[in-house]
Scaffold this motif. Structure first.
Motif, PDB file in Angstrom:
ATOM      1  N   ASP A   1       0.847  -1.184   0.000  1.00  0.00           N
ATOM      2  CA  ASP A   1       0.000   0.000   0.000  1.00  0.00           C
ATOM      3  C   ASP A   1       0.887   1.241   0.000  1.00  0.00           C
ATOM      4  O   ASP A   1       1.297   1.739   1.048  1.00  0.00           O
ATOM      5  CB  ASP A   1      -0.903  -0.018   1.242  1.00  0.00           C
ATOM      6  CG  ASP A   1      -2.080   0.932   1.078  1.00  0.00           C
ATOM      7  OD1 ASP A   1      -2.244   1.474  -0.023  1.00  0.00           O
ATOM      8  OD2 ASP A   1      -2.818   1.117   2.060  1.00  0.00           O
TER       9      ASP A   1
ATOM     10  N   LYS B   1       2.367   4.918  -0.031  1.00  0.00           N
ATOM     11  CA  LYS B   1       1.873   6.147   0.582  1.00  0.00           C
ATOM     12  C   LYS B   1       2.523   7.365  -0.052  1.00  0.00           C
ATOM     13  O   LYS B   1       3.705   7.358  -0.375  1.00  0.00           O
ATOM     14  CB  LYS B   1       2.129   6.141   2.095  1.00  0.00           C
ATOM     15  CG  LYS B   1       1.373   5.044   2.823  1.00  0.00           C
ATOM     16  CD  LYS B   1       1.359   5.253   4.318  1.00  0.00           C
ATOM     17  CE  LYS B   1       0.527   4.173   5.013  1.00  0.00           C
ATOM     18  NZ  LYS B   1       0.351   4.435   6.451  1.00  0.00           N
TER      19      LYS B   1
ATOM     20  N   TYR C   1       2.031  11.237   5.546  1.00  0.00           N
ATOM     21  CA  TYR C   1       2.010  10.188   4.530  1.00  0.00           C
ATOM     22  C   TYR C   1       0.692   9.416   4.597  1.00  0.00           C
ATOM     23  O   TYR C   1       0.294   8.930   5.654  1.00  0.00           O
ATOM     24  CB  TYR C   1       3.180   9.220   4.746  1.00  0.00           C
ATOM     25  CG  TYR C   1       4.528   9.864   4.517  1.00  0.00           C
ATOM     26  CD1 TYR C   1       5.132   9.813   3.259  1.00  0.00           C
ATOM     27  CD2 TYR C   1       5.188  10.535   5.539  1.00  0.00           C
ATOM     28  CE1 TYR C   1       6.374  10.402   3.030  1.00  0.00           C
ATOM     29  CE2 TYR C   1       6.421  11.142   5.324  1.00  0.00           C
ATOM     30  CZ  TYR C   1       7.013  11.063   4.070  1.00  0.00           C
ATOM     31  OH  TYR C   1       8.229  11.657   3.850  1.00  0.00           O
ATOM     32  N   LEU C   2       0.019   9.348   3.435  1.00  0.00           N
ATOM     33  CA  LEU C   2      -1.264   8.645   3.335  1.00  0.00           C
ATOM     34  C   LEU C   2      -1.310   7.843   2.043  1.00  0.00           C
ATOM     35  O   LEU C   2      -0.823   8.290   1.004  1.00  0.00           O
ATOM     36  CB  LEU C   2      -2.424   9.644   3.332  1.00  0.00           C
ATOM     37  CG  LEU C   2      -2.643  10.521   4.569  1.00  0.00           C
ATOM     38  CD1 LEU C   2      -3.643  11.619   4.239  1.00  0.00           C
ATOM     39  CD2 LEU C   2      -3.124   9.691   5.742  1.00  0.00           C
ATOM     40  N   SER C   3      -1.910   6.666   2.114  1.00  0.00           N
ATOM     41  CA  SER C   3      -2.157   5.902   0.891  1.00  0.00           C
ATOM     42  C   SER C   3      -3.405   6.464   0.223  1.00  0.00           C
ATOM     43  O   SER C   3      -4.187   7.203   0.844  1.00  0.00           O
ATOM     44  CB  SER C   3      -2.364   4.426   1.220  1.00  0.00           C
ATOM     45  OG  SER C   3      -3.581   4.242   1.927  1.00  0.00           O
TER      46      SER C   3
ATOM     47  N   GLU D   1      -6.386   5.396   2.199  1.00  0.00           N
ATOM     48  CA  GLU D   1      -6.551   6.136   3.448  1.00  0.00           C
ATOM     49  C   GLU D   1      -7.109   7.531   3.177  1.00  0.00           C
ATOM     50  O   GLU D   1      -8.029   7.992   3.865  1.00  0.00           O
ATOM     51  CB  GLU D   1      -5.212   6.250   4.177  1.00  0.00           C
ATOM     52  CG  GLU D   1      -4.736   4.941   4.794  1.00  0.00           C
ATOM     53  CD  GLU D   1      -3.347   5.042   5.371  1.00  0.00           C
ATOM     54  OE1 GLU D   1      -3.003   4.225   6.249  1.00  0.00           O
ATOM     55  OE2 GLU D   1      -2.575   5.928   4.924  1.00  0.00           O
ATOM     56  N   LYS D   2      -6.563   8.204   2.151  1.00  0.00           N
ATOM     57  CA  LYS D   2      -7.052   9.540   1.835  1.00  0.00           C
ATOM     58  C   LYS D   2      -8.509   9.487   1.385  1.00  0.00           C
ATOM     59  O   LYS D   2      -9.326  10.340   1.767  1.00  0.00           O
ATOM     60  CB  LYS D   2      -6.198  10.185   0.749  1.00  0.00           C
ATOM     61  CG  LYS D   2      -6.576  11.644   0.527  1.00  0.00           C
ATOM     62  CD  LYS D   2      -5.693  12.330  -0.489  1.00  0.00           C
ATOM     63  CE  LYS D   2      -6.126  13.785  -0.669  1.00  0.00           C
ATOM     64  NZ  LYS D   2      -5.334  14.477  -1.700  1.00  0.00           N
TER      65      LYS D   2
ATOM     66  N   SER E   1      -0.198   5.728  12.941  1.00  0.00           N
ATOM     67  CA  SER E   1      -0.049   6.206  11.576  1.00  0.00           C
ATOM     68  C   SER E   1      -0.625   7.606  11.437  1.00  0.00           C
ATOM     69  O   SER E   1      -1.388   8.069  12.293  1.00  0.00           O
ATOM     70  CB  SER E   1      -0.778   5.273  10.600  1.00  0.00           C
ATOM     71  OG  SER E   1      -2.189   5.366  10.799  1.00  0.00           O
TER      72      SER E   1
ATOM     73  N   TYR F   1      -2.748   8.461   9.221  1.00  0.00           N
ATOM     74  CA  TYR F   1      -4.178   8.244   8.970  1.00  0.00           C
ATOM     75  C   TYR F   1      -4.943   8.167  10.289  1.00  0.00           C
ATOM     76  O   TYR F   1      -5.993   8.792  10.453  1.00  0.00           O
ATOM     77  CB  TYR F   1      -4.365   6.956   8.178  1.00  0.00           C
ATOM     78  CG  TYR F   1      -5.804   6.504   8.068  1.00  0.00           C
ATOM     79  CD1 TYR F   1      -6.697   7.186   7.235  1.00  0.00           C
ATOM     80  CD2 TYR F   1      -6.263   5.399   8.785  1.00  0.00           C
ATOM     81  CE1 TYR F   1      -8.024   6.777   7.135  1.00  0.00           C
ATOM     82  CE2 TYR F   1      -7.584   4.990   8.694  1.00  0.00           C
ATOM     83  CZ  TYR F   1      -8.455   5.680   7.863  1.00  0.00           C
ATOM     84  OH  TYR F   1      -9.763   5.272   7.770  1.00  0.00           O
TER      85      TYR F   1
END
Length: 237
Positions: free
Chosen positions: A2, A4, A12-14, A17-18, A52, A54
């Motif tokens: 996944d 990011k 940092y976001l995948s 997640e976003k 995380s 997220y």
């Protein structure tokens, strides 16, 4: 894996997640939370227990930039701002009567609003209706201005006013008016809250705010808990 992406200073976001955050909070609130987390990390204040970015963004509490629900608070803000500056008063007036994003509001030139029924900055942008009372105020405010002038300019530079300056203006006015819920999102949310209370048209607001669902819109304008409480007052078996 996944992957990011980096957002801002060090968030940092995948994509997954976003996407989840956008569905939960809407575009504006998600952006605001990412900015807040960047600021926290830059100042080394991020909660250590969060596993995380997220999780940290999702756990953030509501900022003090909700809608002004009490009409008396709106009147107090108007009075303080009007006594301080015609420009500052007019920023607030257009913000709470159109629901425009602060960024859009500050990019307005006279030509975007003079003799118009709607405010539209770009061909693909949102279209914000101008009500009758606001039209007359626009005529008065822009009477001595040219079409190419910024509607809200810095007295020092003559250029468009910056977002952080507007935040300070609203915060200071809120303190003087005894209103604690102020920030750049306050105007947009105040418009949404009172429009919904009068017309109960969440679909219109969802489209105007570019939200993914009506539930996101209702949460954004602070109406969800209120509707639930009202429903429970009437509920009986």
């Amino acid at each position: 894996m996944d992957f990011k992406k980096k957002y801002g200073y060090s968030v940092y976001l995948s994509d997954k997640e976003k996407g989840s955050l956008l569905n939960r909070f809407g575009t504006e609130e998600t952006k605001a939370r990412i900015v807040r987390l960047n600021q926290m990390k830059e100042n080394e204040k991020r909660a250590l227990q969060m596993k995380s970015d997220y999780q940290a963004i999702g756990a953030m509490g509501e900022r003090g930039s909700g809608p002004l629900k009490n009409p008396e608070d709106i009147k107090k803000m108007k009075k303080v701002l009007a006594e301080s500056s015609e420009r500052d008063y007019f920023i607030f007036l257009i913000g709470i009567n159109t629901g425009m994003k602060t960024k859009e509001l500050l990019n307005l030139k006279v030509k975007h609003i003079r003799d118009k029924r709607f405010i539209k900055l770009t061909p693909d942008g949102a279209e914000y209706p101008i009500n009758k009372n606001l039209k007359s105020r626009i005529f008065e405010y822009t009477a001595s201005m040219t079409d190419e002038e910024f509607l809200f300019s810095s007295r020092k530079t003559g250029q468009a006013l910056q977002r952080d300056r507007v935040h300070k203006i609203l915060k200071k006015a809120g303190e003087e008016a005894g209103v604690t819920i102020t920030g750049t999102h306050t105007m947009r949310k105040t418009f949404g809250y009172h429009f919904f209370k009068q017309y109960e048209d969440a679909a219109f607001l969802q489209k105007l705010f570019h939200h993914s669902s009506q539930s996101v819109t209702l949460r954004y304008i602070g109406i969800t808990d209120e509707k639930l409480k009202d429903a429970m007052d009437e509920f009986s078996l």
